[in-house]
Write an enzyme that holds these catalytic residues in place. Structure first.
Site, short mmCIF file in Angstrom:
data_model
loop_
_atom_site.label_atom_id
_atom_site.label_comp_id
_atom_site.label_asym_id
_atom_site.label_seq_id
_atom_site.Cartn_x
_atom_site.Cartn_y
_atom_site.Cartn_z
N VAL A 1 48.04 24.02 -32.34
CA VAL A 1 49.31 24.74 -32.15
C VAL A 1 50.23 24.50 -33.34
CG1 VAL A 1 51.33 25.03 -30.67
CG2 VAL A 1 49.13 24.45 -29.64
N LYS B 1 48.32 29.71 -28.17
CA LYS B 1 49.13 28.51 -28.48
C LYS B 1 50.19 28.30 -27.40
CE LYS B 1 48.32 29.35 -33.39
NZ LYS B 1 48.79 30.10 -34.57
N GLY C 1 45.68 37.09 -48.16
CA GLY C 1 44.75 36.20 -47.45
C GLY C 1 45.34 35.59 -46.19
N1 HSE Z 1 46.26 32.93 -37.85
C1 HSE Z 1 47.27 31.96 -37.57
C2 HSE Z 1 48.62 32.45 -38.09
C3 HSE Z 1 47.04 30.62 -38.21
O1 HSE Z 1 48.71 33.49 -38.74
O2 HSE Z 1 49.58 31.78 -37.82
C4 HSE Z 1 46.15 29.72 -37.46
O3 HSE Z 1 46.59 29.46 -36.17
#
Ligand code: HSE
Length: 440
Positions: A134, A207, A189
């Site tokens: 989280v 989360k 990215g």
């Molecule tokens: N893909 C998630 C974000 C990061 O963009 O916050 C990893 O939890």
């Protein structure tokens, strides 16, 4: 004292960050943990072998068989940093069955199968640590589970997906369309090639599910979370919100109410003066309201190799310190003792209580506003603010923007249906929820 031995499942971004931190800060981390934390082997996919070899300078043995790490008698802690549900779930359960402690960064796995995993870990007397699952490097699990343990947690509101926050920041700062902002996130990215989990709020809901379980002592209930992403937001709504003094953020919100627990992820207007409204780009922030402490805010990098690795290493240190302690004296996985969890009802979204931003496209005729306000009044919905633009040249329709006071969502659903059925209204109404996030 002998080193504690760690086997990594995955040596990608997070695994690489974890390895680099342990290499760089080995001595200092060992002084904190009481003994050296040593990665002794890692499982990587065959296609990632060369990259993983370069990251570690060939210093640790690599295997393509993750079960070999889990089953190795030399491994004390398994760090699952591969992501996805399968085979991560089977590997974690097997590690537990073999009496090994587990560290995982896998929020989807815990949100969907956490109840089963924690039950197995409790039965076996091992720890499953998940700070990295989280908000990346922010120690929010530690704060909720230990730092705030005196409090009755009232609510949590978090910007817990960096990719969507980056997109919203581009839309606000440069007036970019959602599609253009998403493309920038992909070019940099941040977003995955398939960014669905990020932009549709699913990653944030994973989360949030974990935080709600810890905050309220309820089982993980991802299937009851309401999830709405940012893909239908327009730069125009962001602009109108600004005119009222609000920012729009994708928030994960969980709140304890007298009628049950709210568990929801959606775009949300928040007053621009709140600190959390000013969390921009890929950064994350979590606001927690406790009855004793008031509102507390946690801010930092929600993703990335070393920020997430920082949380993984913190969990490794915790486990190292606690490994020889009586399991009954450890911090419970979900903050509450396992036999003290309550299965409180999670409210359907129609029962949540919040305020609303409504954008209504109306023909500019006498009586239109009166019709709209009568519908709202009949449903007991009070208007807090209103704005109507002059129609553009040659255009008969205008945007009417309304902010409402708090109401139960099913009331606003009814109001929207009734207003949309008026002849004087064009198309569908845009509805965005609004939270004041005050500390009262
Ligand atoms: N893909 C998630 C974000 C990061 O963009 O916050 C990893 O939890």
């Amino acid at each position: 004292m002998k080193p504690i031995r760690v086997g990594l499942l995955g040596l990608g971004v997070v695994g690489g960050g974890t390895y680099a931190i342990l290499e760089r800060n080995r001595e200092e981390i060992g002084r904190r943990a009481g003994r050296e934390i040593r990665i002794i082997m890692a499982a990587v996919r065959e296609c990632d072998h060369e990259k993983a070899h370069q990251k570690t300078g060939g210093a640790i043995p690599l295997t393509h068989d993750p079960m070999a790490v889990v089953n190795s008698p030399d491994v004390d802690i398994v760090a699952e940093l591969m992501g996805g549900i399968h085979p991560a779930k089977e590997l974690v359960l097997q590690a537990i069955a073999r009496g090994k402690h587990v560290v995982t960064a896998n929020k989807a796995l815990l949100a969907l199968h956490g109840n089963e995993i924690f039950k197995a870990a409790h039965a076996k007397g091992v720890m499953v640590a998940f700070e990295a699952a989280v908000a990346g490097g922010i120690p929010i699990i530690k704060a909720l589970r230990e730092g705030l343990t005196a409090n009755r947690i009232e609510w949590i509101a978090g910007i817990i997906n960096g990719t969507s926050n980056f997109i919203l920041t581009c839309m606000r700062d440069h007036g970019d369309s959602f599609d253009d902002a998403l493309k920038q996130a992909q070019d940099l990215g941040y977003a995955e090639a398939d960014p669905t989990f990020d932009i549709e709020g699913i990653d944030a809901a994973h989360k949030l599910t974990i935080m709600a379980a810890i905050a309220f002592g309820i089982p993980m209930q991802f299937d009851r979370a309401y999830t709405e992403g940012i893909s239908r937001l327009t730069a125009q709504d962001i602009q109108y919100a600004e005119e009222f003094g609000y920012r729009i953020k994708l928030l994960g919100i969980t709140r304890r109410t007298a009628r049950g627990i709210e568990l929801r992820v959606h775009p949300t207007l928040i007053p621009e003066k709140r600190l959390i409204a000013n969390v921009d780009g890929v950064m994350n922030a979590v606001l927690v309201k406790g009855d004793a402490v008031g509102a507390t805010l946690y801010y930092g990098a929600g993703a990335g190799a070393e920020p997430t690795g920082s949380s993984v290493v913190a969990d490794l240190v915790d486990i190292t310190r606690m490994a020889t302690s009586d399991p009954g004296n450890r911090v419970p996985h979900l903050a509450f003792q396992p036999d003290q969890m309550h299965d409180d009802v999670v409210l359907p979204v129609s029962e949540i209580e919040t305020s609303y931003y409504l954008r209504i496209r109306a023909y500019d005729r006498p009586g239109v506003l009166a019709d709209i306000t009568r519908i709202l009044a009949d449903l007991g919905i009070s208007i807090e603010a209103m704005l109507q633009r002059e129609p553009a040249a040659g255009e008969e329709r205008v945007d009417v923007i309304m902010l409402t006071h708090q109401t139960i969502e099913k009331q606003i659903d009814q109001a929207i249906a009734k207003i949309e059925s008026l002849d004087s209204i064009s198309g569908s109404i845009t509805r965005i929820r609004l939270e004041s996030l005050g500390s009262a």
